[in-house]
Design a protein around this motif. Sequence first.
Motif, short mmCIF file in Angstrom:
data_model
loop_
_atom_site.label_atom_id
_atom_site.label_comp_id
_atom_site.label_asym_id
_atom_site.label_seq_id
_atom_site.Cartn_x
_atom_site.Cartn_y
_atom_site.Cartn_z
N PRO A 38 0.80 -1.23 0.00
CA PRO A 38 0.00 0.00 0.00
C PRO A 38 0.83 1.28 0.00
O PRO A 38 0.40 2.31 -0.51
N ASP A 39 2.04 1.22 0.55
CA ASP A 39 2.91 2.40 0.60
C ASP A 39 3.96 2.42 -0.51
O ASP A 39 4.99 3.08 -0.39
N VAL A 40 3.70 1.71 -1.59
CA VAL A 40 4.64 1.63 -2.72
C VAL A 40 5.03 3.04 -3.17
O VAL A 40 4.25 3.98 -3.11
N GLU A 41 6.30 3.14 -3.61
CA GLU A 41 6.82 4.41 -4.12
C GLU A 41 7.13 4.24 -5.60
O GLU A 41 7.82 3.30 -5.98
N TRP A 42 6.60 5.15 -6.40
CA TRP A 42 6.83 5.15 -7.85
C TRP A 42 7.80 6.30 -8.12
O TRP A 42 7.39 7.45 -8.15
N ASP A 43 9.08 6.00 -8.30
CA ASP A 43 10.12 7.02 -8.45
C ASP A 43 10.37 7.31 -9.93
O ASP A 43 11.09 6.58 -10.61
N PHE A 44 9.77 8.38 -10.40
CA PHE A 44 9.97 8.84 -11.77
C PHE A 44 10.86 10.08 -11.80
O PHE A 44 10.77 10.89 -12.71
N SER A 45 11.71 10.24 -10.78
CA SER A 45 12.55 11.43 -10.68
C SER A 45 13.60 11.51 -11.79
O SER A 45 14.13 12.59 -12.05
N GLN A 46 13.88 10.39 -12.47
CA GLN A 46 14.85 10.39 -13.58
C GLN A 46 14.18 10.63 -14.93
O GLN A 46 14.85 10.66 -15.95
N ARG A 47 12.87 10.77 -14.93
CA ARG A 47 12.12 10.98 -16.17
C ARG A 47 12.39 12.39 -16.68
O ARG A 47 12.45 13.35 -15.91
N GLY A 48 12.54 12.53 -17.98
CA GLY A 48 12.83 13.83 -18.59
C GLY A 48 11.68 14.82 -18.50
O GLY A 48 11.88 16.02 -18.38
N ASP A 50 8.28 16.01 -16.46
CA ASP A 50 7.57 15.94 -15.18
C ASP A 50 8.18 14.93 -14.21
O ASP A 50 7.48 14.02 -13.74
N PRO A 51 9.46 15.06 -13.88
CA PRO A 51 10.05 14.12 -12.92
C PRO A 51 9.39 14.29 -11.55
O PRO A 51 9.18 15.41 -11.09
N GLU A 52 9.02 13.17 -10.96
CA GLU A 52 8.32 13.23 -9.68
C GLU A 52 8.38 11.87 -9.00
O GLU A 52 8.62 10.86 -9.64
N ILE A 53 8.14 11.88 -7.70
CA ILE A 53 8.00 10.64 -6.94
C ILE A 53 6.55 10.58 -6.46
O ILE A 53 6.05 11.53 -5.86
N TYR A 54 5.89 9.47 -6.76
CA TYR A 54 4.49 9.26 -6.39
C TYR A 54 4.45 8.19 -5.30
O TYR A 54 5.28 7.29 -5.29
#
Length: 140
Positions: A38-48, A50-54
């Motif tokens: 339930p507390d999974v982290e989706w780390d898109f901080s390396q994405r070109g 809209d880098p973000e962590i969800y």
Amino acid sequence: MSQENVETARRAMDALNQSDLMVGARDPLPTLREFCDPDVEWDFSQRGVDPEIYRGYGGWLRIAEQFGEAWHELRMDVEEIIDAGNKVVLFTNMIGLSTSGIKLSQSVGQVWTFRDGKIVRDQYFSDDRAACLRAAGLAG
């Protein structure tokens, strides 16, 4: 346990691709509950773009909404899976059709971290294979 994580990763990717979960067309909660903490982290901080962590299942809903605005179809075909203990490295080919009709094919690397058989973190690395391997504790 690590081979179980590899099999779970394969099943999760199959479930993701057999539905419209990546573009927000179906209720993702049953699939998320099956494969993700339930507390999974989706780390898109390396994405070109809209880098973000969800975080959490709500984070996935935000990701799917963003993808749904941009993509009519989107899937990830697994090219290689590497067992790295409590982490699994996935190299995939992301294939999509944008809402404006543009076709996409891009190499994508991800590292999924597991705890108790569930994904607790997904790190996205686009096509940076070396960074992906380093994040999993493997030689880059």
